[in-house]
Design an enzyme around this catalytic site. Structure first.
Site, PDB file in Angstrom:
ATOM      1  N   HIS A 263       0.996  -1.205  -0.018  1.00  0.00           N
ATOM      2  CA  HIS A 263       0.234  -0.129  -0.045  1.00  0.00           C
ATOM      3  C   HIS A 263       0.816   1.085   0.028  1.00  0.00           C
ATOM      4  O   HIS A 263       1.883   1.149   0.582  1.00  0.00           O
ATOM      5  CB  HIS A 263      -0.859   0.040   1.278  1.00  0.00           C
ATOM      6  CG  HIS A 263      -1.842   1.179   1.317  1.00  0.00           C
ATOM      7  ND1 HIS A 263      -3.064   1.101   0.546  1.00  0.00           N
ATOM      8  CD2 HIS A 263      -2.024   2.303   1.724  1.00  0.00           C
ATOM      9  CE1 HIS A 263      -3.826   2.134   0.682  1.00  0.00           C
ATOM     10  NE2 HIS A 263      -2.942   2.984   1.525  1.00  0.00           N
TER      11      HIS A 263
ATOM     12  N   ASP B  97     -15.652   1.693   6.585  1.00  0.00           N
ATOM     13  CA  ASP B  97     -14.457   2.736   6.245  1.00  0.00           C
ATOM     14  C   ASP B  97     -15.121   3.302   5.326  1.00  0.00           C
ATOM     15  O   ASP B  97     -14.740   4.672   5.193  1.00  0.00           O
ATOM     16  CB  ASP B  97     -13.247   1.966   5.863  1.00  0.00           C
ATOM     17  CG  ASP B  97     -12.204   2.838   5.173  1.00  0.00           C
ATOM     18  OD1 ASP B  97     -11.600   3.731   6.163  1.00  0.00           O
ATOM     19  OD2 ASP B  97     -11.821   2.938   4.110  1.00  0.00           O
TER      20      ASP B  97
ATOM     21  N   ARG C 246     -15.203  11.932   6.758  1.00  0.00           N
ATOM     22  CA  ARG C 246     -13.651  12.579   7.073  1.00  0.00           C
ATOM     23  C   ARG C 246     -13.286  13.515   6.088  1.00  0.00           C
ATOM     24  O   ARG C 246     -12.778  14.450   6.327  1.00  0.00           O
ATOM     25  CB  ARG C 246     -12.541  11.497   7.259  1.00  0.00           C
ATOM     26  CG  ARG C 246     -13.012  10.655   8.467  1.00  0.00           C
ATOM     27  CD  ARG C 246     -12.142   9.244   8.717  1.00  0.00           C
ATOM     28  NE  ARG C 246     -10.562   9.714   8.391  1.00  0.00           N
ATOM     29  CZ  ARG C 246      -9.737   9.089   8.001  1.00  0.00           C
ATOM     30  NH1 ARG C 246      -9.909   8.003   7.277  1.00  0.00           N
ATOM     31  NH2 ARG C 246      -8.561   9.486   7.738  1.00  0.00           N
TER      32      ARG C 246
ATOM     33  N   SER D 126      -8.361   2.960   8.743  1.00  0.00           N
ATOM     34  CA  SER D 126      -8.873   2.947   7.366  1.00  0.00           C
ATOM     35  C   SER D 126      -8.013   2.026   6.492  1.00  0.00           C
ATOM     36  O   SER D 126      -8.507   1.230   5.689  1.00  0.00           O
ATOM     37  CB  SER D 126      -8.966   4.325   7.010  1.00  0.00           C
ATOM     38  OG  SER D 126      -9.084   4.486   5.435  1.00  0.00           O
TER      39      SER D 126
ATOM     40  N   LYS E 271      -9.009  -2.173   5.499  1.00  0.00           N
ATOM     41  CA  LYS E 271      -9.151  -2.672   4.002  1.00  0.00           C
ATOM     42  C   LYS E 271      -8.258  -3.930   3.566  1.00  0.00           C
ATOM     43  O   LYS E 271      -8.528  -4.877   3.028  1.00  0.00           O
ATOM     44  CB  LYS E 271      -8.871  -1.677   2.991  1.00  0.00           C
ATOM     45  CG  LYS E 271     -10.249  -0.645   3.164  1.00  0.00           C
ATOM     46  CD  LYS E 271      -9.877   0.496   2.316  1.00  0.00           C
ATOM     47  CE  LYS E 271      -9.113   1.474   2.601  1.00  0.00           C
ATOM     48  NZ  LYS E 271      -9.172   2.959   2.467  1.00  0.00           N
TER      49      LYS E 271
HETATM   50  N1  URA Z   1      -5.876   6.207   2.584  1.00  0.00           N
HETATM   51  C1  URA Z   1      -6.739   5.590   3.130  1.00  0.00           C
HETATM   52  O1  URA Z   1      -7.186   4.338   2.576  1.00  0.00           O
HETATM   53  N2  URA Z   1      -7.448   5.881   4.358  1.00  0.00           N
HETATM   54  C2  URA Z   1      -7.288   7.131   4.827  1.00  0.00           C
HETATM   55  O2  URA Z   1      -7.681   7.409   5.891  1.00  0.00           O
HETATM   56  C3  URA Z   1      -6.264   7.964   4.148  1.00  0.00           C
HETATM   57  C4  URA Z   1      -5.399   7.433   3.086  1.00  0.00           C
END
Ligand code: URA
Length: 411
Positions: free
Chosen positions: A86, A165, A172, A187, A191
């Site tokens: 990621h 999320d 957010r 967050s 995932k």
């Molecule tokens: N990327 C994400 O998946 N979540 C966040 O809160 C910020 C960046």
């Protein structure tokens, strides 16, 4: 610790700096998904966390509850570890397009859930969107069978992975509460855990092309991700990598797919892109038990590239997800190219000593290759090719970059 009686009590507790219990957080997340927690309450909770923070235990509970808010994928009988990377966003970064097939060629399986670009940053999903026919939003069955057949599949987030999320993030996004380390941690990791991973490598970008992250904030984010991932049982490493200049030669969606193909086939490999991809991929191979140490990991990556297996994995991924079967052999037949090319050369020669990578990303967005709002359409054909890096010589006969645009005016 017992659960607070109401959502308002829970928000008040966090507002006043108290710790929440696992039950509090579980109930809040359930309410975010079923709608019994209102948008205003979710926003107030996010703002309370923004100011008061969360302990590692609270953040782990939030991560776990958001993971379980939807489908959690399982990958039985694949015969290899489930691995992913990621990144936190940047300019010209096509590492995902290269790393996923490289890791697949070295024996891993990579179910990569990617996002769209926003503002100055590019998104992996937009890059793949420039491949005709490529299905960036397959259903879970097609996604899983693509991972099984090709060893890797890069797709967009499905509605059933971590829906808590999805709702909290959209709130957010419009309430100035994205930049909270515990909320970002939960967050991202919810995932990744929902995707059923065995191990994860985080690429946290630092520099002018990254999201507003100072070195200290990037480091704190890395530490938070490592601590919570460790608590949640996900083997993770985090690297802080340089985004003070664009990564690789090209910036723009189809141009970056072309660069990734050229990298995989060995036609052309930019040194920094190679170094970052190798470092991240070798960490993943070690975490996944496919290499004993970094040296063995790098050797496995070199072999995957030199043998052509990584390029084959990429080709297979594209084909099973609906793209052209001969994209790797004939990228020029399938990837769109903007009609106007304009080389930008300085009047006098010199050395590049610094780059505002964010400004480079904004130029590509202004040409039509990026978006300001997540629903904006983008033009895959435009961008900047052969962007020179720091330390490179430029002059009348050595352009700084070549602009690809829809019209001379835009260029
Ligand atoms: N990327 C994400 O998946 N979540 C966040 O809160 C910020 C960046």
């Amino acid at each position: 610790m017992t659960a607070r009686a109401t959502t308002a009590e829970l928000i008040r507790a966090k507002r006043d700096g108290a710790a929440l219990s696992e039950e509090d957080i579980g109930r809040l997340v359930a309410g975010i998904v079923d709608g019994s927690v209102s948008e205003g309450q979710a926003a107030a909770f996010a703002m309370a966390v923004y100011f008061r923070g969360m302990s590692c235990a609270e953040c782990t509970w939030l991560t776990r509850a958001m993971t379980r808010s939807g489908t959690v994928l399982a990958w039985p009988d694949l015969g290899g570890p489930i691995l992913d990377k990621h990144w936190t966003g940047g300019v010209g970064d096509k590492v995902s397009l290269i790393l996923a097939p490289v890791v697949a060629a070295a024996g891993g399986f990579v179910p990569m859930i990617s996002g769209r670009g926003l503002g100055h940053t590019g998104g992996t999903l937009d890059k793949l969107g420039s491949i005709p026919g490529y299905d960036t939003t397959p259903d879970v069955r097609r996604f899983q069978s693509a991972v099984r057949d090709a060893g890797c599949a890069i797709v967009g987030q499905t509605a059933d992975l971590a829906p808590a999320d999805r709702r909290l993030y959209s709130i957010r996004d419009v309430t100035a509460t994205v930049e909270s380390i515990p909320l970002i941690t939960a967050s991202i990791l919810s995932k990744k855990l929902a995707a059923g991973l065995d191990a994860l490598v985080m690429d946290i970008k630092v520099g002018s092309g990254a999201f507003a992250l100072s070195f200290q904030t990037a480091r704190a984010l890395g530490e938070s991700l490592l601590a919570v991932a460790g608590d949640a049982g996900l083997r993770t490493t985090a690297l802080l990598t340089d985004m003070s200049q664009t990564l690789g030669h090209h910036v723009g969606n189809a141009l970056e797919v072309l660069e990734a193909i050229e990298f995989l086939t060995g036609a052309r490999r930019e040194a920094r892109l190679h170094a970052v991809t190798s470092a991240l991929a070798s960490d993943l191979l070690v975490l996944g038990g496919l290499a004993r140490d970094g040296g063995e990991g790098v050797a496995a990556i070199d072999k995957a590239l030199a043998s052509g297996t990584a390029a084959e994995r990429f080709a297979k991924m594209v084909k099973v997800l609906g793209g052209p079967a001969d994209l790797v052999e004939h990228p020029g037949r399938h990837l769109v190219r903007a009609p106007v090319e304009l080389a930008v050369a300085p009047e006098t020669s010199g050395l590049i000593t610094g780059i505002d990578a964010r400004a480079v990303g904004l130029v590509v967005a202004a040409l039509g290759g990026g978006r300001q709002a997540i629903e904006d359409a983008i033009d895959p054909a435009v961008g900047l090719a052969d962007v020179r890096g720091i330390g490179e010589r430029v002059g009348r006969d050595r352009p700084i970059a070549v602009v690809y645009a829809r019209s001379r005016g835009a260029a």
